[in-house]
Design a protein around this motif. Structure first.
Motif, mmCIF file in Angstrom:
data_model
loop_
_atom_site.group_PDB
_atom_site.id
_atom_site.type_symbol
_atom_site.label_atom_id
_atom_site.label_comp_id
_atom_site.label_asym_id
_atom_site.label_seq_id
_atom_site.Cartn_x
_atom_site.Cartn_y
_atom_site.Cartn_z
ATOM 1 N N GLY A 191 0.786 -1.234 0.000
ATOM 2 C CA GLY A 191 0.000 0.000 0.000
ATOM 3 C C GLY A 191 0.813 1.276 0.000
ATOM 4 N N PRO A 220 8.645 -0.647 -2.125
ATOM 5 C CA PRO A 220 9.809 -1.351 -1.583
ATOM 6 C C PRO A 220 10.165 -2.615 -2.363
ATOM 7 N N LEU A 275 6.926 -0.802 -9.799
ATOM 8 C CA LEU A 275 6.302 0.173 -10.697
ATOM 9 C C LEU A 275 7.341 0.891 -11.535
HETATM 10 S S1 SF4 Z 1 3.242 -1.873 -5.968
HETATM 11 FE FE1 SF4 Z 1 4.868 -1.798 -4.434
HETATM 12 S S2 SF4 Z 1 4.208 -0.181 -3.033
HETATM 13 FE FE2 SF4 Z 1 2.427 -0.749 -4.222
HETATM 14 S S3 SF4 Z 1 1.394 -2.282 -2.961
HETATM 15 FE FE3 SF4 Z 1 2.715 -3.365 -4.407
HETATM 16 S S4 SF4 Z 1 4.607 -3.722 -3.290
HETATM 17 FE FE4 SF4 Z 1 3.504 -2.114 -2.174
#
Ligand code: SF4
Ligand SMILES: Cc1cc2nc3c(=O)[nH]c(=O)nc-3n(C[C@H](O)[C@H](O)[C@H](O)COP(=O)(O)OP(=O)(O)OC[C@H]3O[C@@H](n4cnc5c(N)ncnc54)[C@H](O)[C@@H]3O)c2cc1C
Ligand code: SF4
Lengths: 429, 494
Positions: free
Chosen positions: B419, B457, B461
């Motif tokens: 999140g 983390p 993305l």
């Molecule tokens: S994309 Fe990365 S920051 Fe977003 S929920 Fe998944 S692991 Fe967590």
């Protein structure tokens, strides 16, 4: 049909949502004693450190469950009656089921250390543990953490962020050395120490001592060293929750034993996620997978079976990721901590000591990647490994697997030259 | 063998939550030893400025000017730099949700009130002359009101006057309230830009992008318009276009510019038309709306710098997403209708067009973009205006959603639904909902700030300009269908 799911972790909630999609008619109940709504367990640390509130760790808005007609029950299941197909709860009416999915997750492993049940001693797995940590950390100046895996470093970071001095005891002579090859392990070790965490290798816990108030006040190591502390974190791995199998025909080994369809020997009882131990016929070791994505995959798989489309679990190619303080780590495929005789390893490390890439090859094909401080594209690495691409090919196309943000400094020529030399191949970018 | 179930556990995580840990030694200080010197300098700057408001004699001199706001902001920049120097490069979000300023605590309410009050004064305080001529009505309330007006006006005029030397040097004219605003705005973007540069020194995308917004604000949002005035050219902002700077395409501006002697005015008209009708679609096609919203725009520049400490406060709920689509497209329709009305009735004295123009200016131009847009930073996050109100963002968003190569790709199965990405998305996009399914994020509102990618983390993305725009048409045959579908789209549950 009434499907009851025990556990609302990733395996449980994925199964529930997928089952609803496959079977709009069945009744679905999901029970957990830990939380009312599903949350992301890996995000526990961020709540304590103030990066997010508990609300932000919930992957779905609360209304989703009612919309999907998934009934949520906040209770502990205390007994399964497999004959009568009934569950007893610690409070409230028993619940009958037609099909039962056990997705009970795991708990911190304990190894019978003297003093492991003292107040001030805890693991880190659940909201219960997080809650306990808020209590135990009060007045703590020094903490000892035992067990050098992924949860240990997270707990160390959490406590460190609150100014608690952390001594981190690791039994092996290198950090997480049963998983990380020496170079990666050394890099992480260095960063942990740079951050001011007192990482002690080859140090094994012997005993936890109580102070006059009956709370943990010190530990001694097998080498006879005594460390005063107010909090002890036990993070030497996790063990599946199998309590519910006791007194039932559901068999448990290390975890709840299931076949390739994630089905136990008892009809209509299934298990998935951390708690499931998959018996692999004739293939040697059983499969016990205790990470987020495998919980999700198993949840998806068992949902199909529950919906009447019997599906074998396919674990796919292994991958994982973690973050050690500020250092990101990703792994794809098989990377043995100890290079095997049949493997060749190539390791590149940037002069800063904060970036590294390992490529492993066997029989002329790439079999694994470790990335430290670099991001790699999952699907590209996976495809290369499954297509048995040669190290030369992979190195020449390495840039395609880059997943770092735009403008990130790239080191391909240097990386490729270093790795090509070590892997004994020709490659030019 | 497993231990027994913790049946006695009865904590209500929903109602009670988990706040800041208590009774710990507290977060270790990472600031450089000299950071406190910078803080002293900030205090000196604030004191000097306050003294000038109180009528100190150095007001209106270069000494007064430099020892006031610029010193306070420059010293803040130094403080941010030194304060973060002791940390290792990486995401440093410890305690964000415990802080009074960053988690809607008392400080945030004060800051919100202060900012809001500033905007109210800026937009609506009558000029000093008008106030001097006012007569107090009967009764104590009316007299108190006049007293308050006079007092506010006196302070405000002194604040403006303290910048006279700079205004004179740049444009040959005395400072006015908009010069005060522009100066504060630019100083904030620069000082908090330095904070961003230091905070994200491990992510080059953030460094380049932050330098870009600092550059455009300082040059195109501040210096160039002033210097244009010195040469008796119209004060023109080359980085603001219709429909954000809506009056640039109103007949009055267009004819005014067109008739400016020399080619400059004509150039400005053509520039504005090309920016709106050519650059906007073309650049957005290749790079997404980020080329403007988080690289060039002044509103975006402030949000990405001064607003960064508040990005986590945007609502991620589906309801907010619905409200967003209604509001932002309504504002776009409003300004299109207003612009059309103004053009169609030009030369006549149409009360309708004048009314539309006036109400748009009041409701959207001032109240929404200024008072709410920036005033509510500490309460609703840094992009309230950009997300709910900006008609330029609406246009860019339509292109981005329906006809662009920009998307955020997600890294296979690596997401563990923590999140962080959604929490720190200033536009309130539930990035996690896409990431956990391994789907691309293609959203009209995404300004491409890249923070979701930075805070993740697990390296899930990546902002990308893809090779084609083909993914826009999934399930639709053309951009119009894509657009209509996007209006009612909701979060997909697996
Ligand atoms: S994309 Fe990365 S920051 Fe977003 S929920 Fe998944 S692991 Fe967590
Ligand atoms: C601190 C931490 C960090 C982690 N980080 C990562 C990571 O970064 N990446 C990764 O891949 N994995 C990570 N993991 C592992 C990952 O979280 C687990 O593999 C995953 O959550 C397992 O999901 P599950 O659904 O099988 O079980 P769980 O998430 O454990 O859910 C089981 C639920 O069932 C409940 N339950 C059990 N018994 C009963 C009963 N009798 N009655 C009622 N309820 C019951 C439990 O209380 C629990 O809520 C982390 C784990 C921890 C603890
Ligand atoms: S989705 Fe990511 S890049 Fe887009 S606005 Fe949100 S945080 Fe910024």
């Amino acid at each position: 049909m009434h499907v009851v799911i025990v556990g609302n972790g990733v395996a449980g909630f994925t199964a529930a949502l997928r089952l609803r999609e496959l079977d709009p008619a069945c009744r679905i109940t999901m029970i957990s004693g830990e939380s009312t709504y599903p949350y992301s367990r890996p995000a526990l640390m961020y709540v304590f450190m103030g990066h997010m509130r508990y609300q932000e760790t919930k992957p779905f808005e609360d209304r989703v469950w009612a919309e999907q007609r998934i009934e949520l029950v906040r209770a502990w299941v205390t007994r399964i009656d497999t004959e009568g197909k009934r569950l007893e709860l610690h409070e409230g009416q028993p619940l009958s089921y037609d099909k039962l999915l056990l997705a009970t997750g795991s708990q911190p492993s304990l190894y019978g250390w003297p003093g492991q049940d003292l107040p001030g001693v805890q693991g880190l797995y659940s909201l219960m543990d997080l809650h306990a940590l808020y209590q135990n950390v009060q007045g703590a100046k020094h903490a000892v953490i035992v067990g050098g895996g992924l949860i240990g470093i997270e707990l160390a970071e959490m406590l460190h962020s609150q100014g608690v001095h952390v001594t981190f005891l690791v039994r092996e002579d290198a950090y997480w050395s049963n998983v990380l090859p020496a170079e990666e392990s050394a890099m992480v070790t260095r960063l942990i120490r740079e951050a001011g965490i007192d990482l002690r290798l080859s140090s094994e816990l012997a005993e936890i001592h109580a102070g006059p108030d009956g709370r943990a006040a010190a530990v001694t190591t097998k080498a006879g060293e005594r460390i005063e502390c107010q909090l002890v974190g036990l993070t030497a791995g996790v063990s599946p929750n199998t309590q519910l199998c006791q007194g039932t025909p559901i068999e448990a080994g290390r975890g709840i034993l299931v076949d390739a369809h994630l089905q136990t020997k008892v009809p209509d009882v299934y298990a998935a996620g951390d708690c499931a131990e998959i018996v692999t016929e004739g293939e040697g070791k059983n499969l016990l997978q205790q990470v987020w994505y495998t919980g999700k995959l198993q949840g998806e798989c068992v949902a199909k079976t529950l919906a009447g489309q019997a599906t074998r679990y396919d674990a796919g190619l292994w991958y994982n990721s973690a973050k050690f303080l500020d250092l990101e780590y990703q792994t794809y495929g098989l990377v043995h901590a100890q290079p095997q005789a049949v493997e060749t390893h190539g390791w590149w490390e940037h002069a800063s000591g904060r970036l590294g890439l390992r490529v492993v090859a066997m029989d002329g094909a790439v079999t694994g990647f470790n990335a430290m401080g670099l991001r790699l594209r999952h699907r590209t690495c996976e495809r290369w490994i499954l297509e048995r691409r040669s190290p030369g090919y992979v190195l020449e196309h390495l840039a395609e697997a880059g997943f770092d943000p735009e403008f990130t400094r790239r080191y391909e020529p240097e990386v490729v030259a270093t790795l090509a030399a070590q892997l004994g191949v020709e490659a030019t970018v | 063998m497993s231990r027994p179930l913790p049946i006695a556990y009865a904590f209500d995580e929903e109602a009670a939550g988990f706040g800041a840990p208590q009774g710990t030694p507290g977060a270790p200080s990472a600031g450089a030893p000299l950071a406190w010197v910078a803080l002293v300098a900030v205090a000196l700057g604030v004191l000097s400025f306050a003294a000038q408001l109180a009528g100190a004699p150095h007001a209106g001199t270069w000494l007064g000017l430099l020892s006031g706001l610029p010193l306070a902001f420059a010293a803040s920049a130094v403080y941010f730099w030194l304060g973060l120097q002791g940390t290792t490069p990486g995401i440093k979000h410890d305690g964000i949700f415990f802080g009074s300023m960053t988690a809607r605590g008392t400080l945030a309410w004060f800051a919100g009130l202060g900012l809001t009050a500033f905007y109210v004064v800026l937009y609506w305080l009558p000029g000093a002359g008008a106030i001097a001529n006012m007569q107090a009505g009967e009764g104590a309330p009316a007299q108190a009101k006049l007293w308050l007006l006079r007092w506010t006006s006196a302070l405000f005029e002194r604040a403006i006057g303290s910048l006279d030397p700079l205004a004179l040097a740049l444009s040959g004219k005395d400072a006015d309230r908009w010069f005060l605003y522009g100066t504060l705005y630019t100083l904030a973007v620069l000082a908090f830009g330095v904070r961003m540069l230091m905070k994200y020194r491990h992510v080059r995308y953030q460094i380049v992008r932050t330098l870009s917004v600092m550059f455009f604000q300082l040059g195109f949002g501040f210096l160039i318009p002033q210097v244009l005035k010195a040469f008796r050219y119209p004060e023109y902002y080359f980085t603001y276009f219709w429909p954000l700077k809506y009056d640039y395409l109103f007949p009055s501006s267009v004819t005014g510019l067109w008739n400016t002697p020399g080619g400059v005015g004509v150039f400005m008209v053509v520039w504005g038309l090309v920016a709106t009708f050519v650059a906007t679609p073309v650049l957005t096609y290749f790079f997404g709306k980020r080329w403007y919203c988080s690289w060039v725009c002044g509103c975006g520049g402030l949000a990405e710098t001064l607003g960064d400490p508040y990005r986590q406060l945007s609502s991620k709920s589906t309801r907010a997403w619905k409200v967003e689509r209604w509001l932002i497209h309504s504002v776009l329709v409003f300004i299109v209708v207003t612009t059309a009305a103004v053009w169609l009735t030009r030369g006549t004295h149409s009360p309708l067009a004048a009314g539309l123009q006036k109400w748009y200016g009041f409701l959207i131009g001032a109240a929404f973009s200024g008072v709410i847009g920036v005033g509510f930073y500490p309460l609703m996050g840094s992009r309230v205006w950009c997300r709910f109100g900006c008609p330029m963002a609406a246009v860019l968003g339509v292109f981005q959603r329906c006809f662009s190569r920009f998307r955020i790709t997600t890294n296979g199965g690596q997401c563990m639904s923590c999140g962080n990405c959604s929490t720190y998305c200033e536009m309130g996009i539930d990035v996690r909902a896409y990431a956990e399914k391994g789907e691309n994020v293609v959203r009209a509102s995404c300004v491409g700030c890249g923070v979701c990618a930075a805070v993740c983390p697990r390296g899930v993305l990546k902002l990308e300009n893809g090779p084609t725009h083909a993914d826009r048409f999934a399930g639709a045959e053309n951009p119009v269908q894509t657009f209509l579908a996007s209006l009612t789209q909701g979060p997909k549950v697996p």
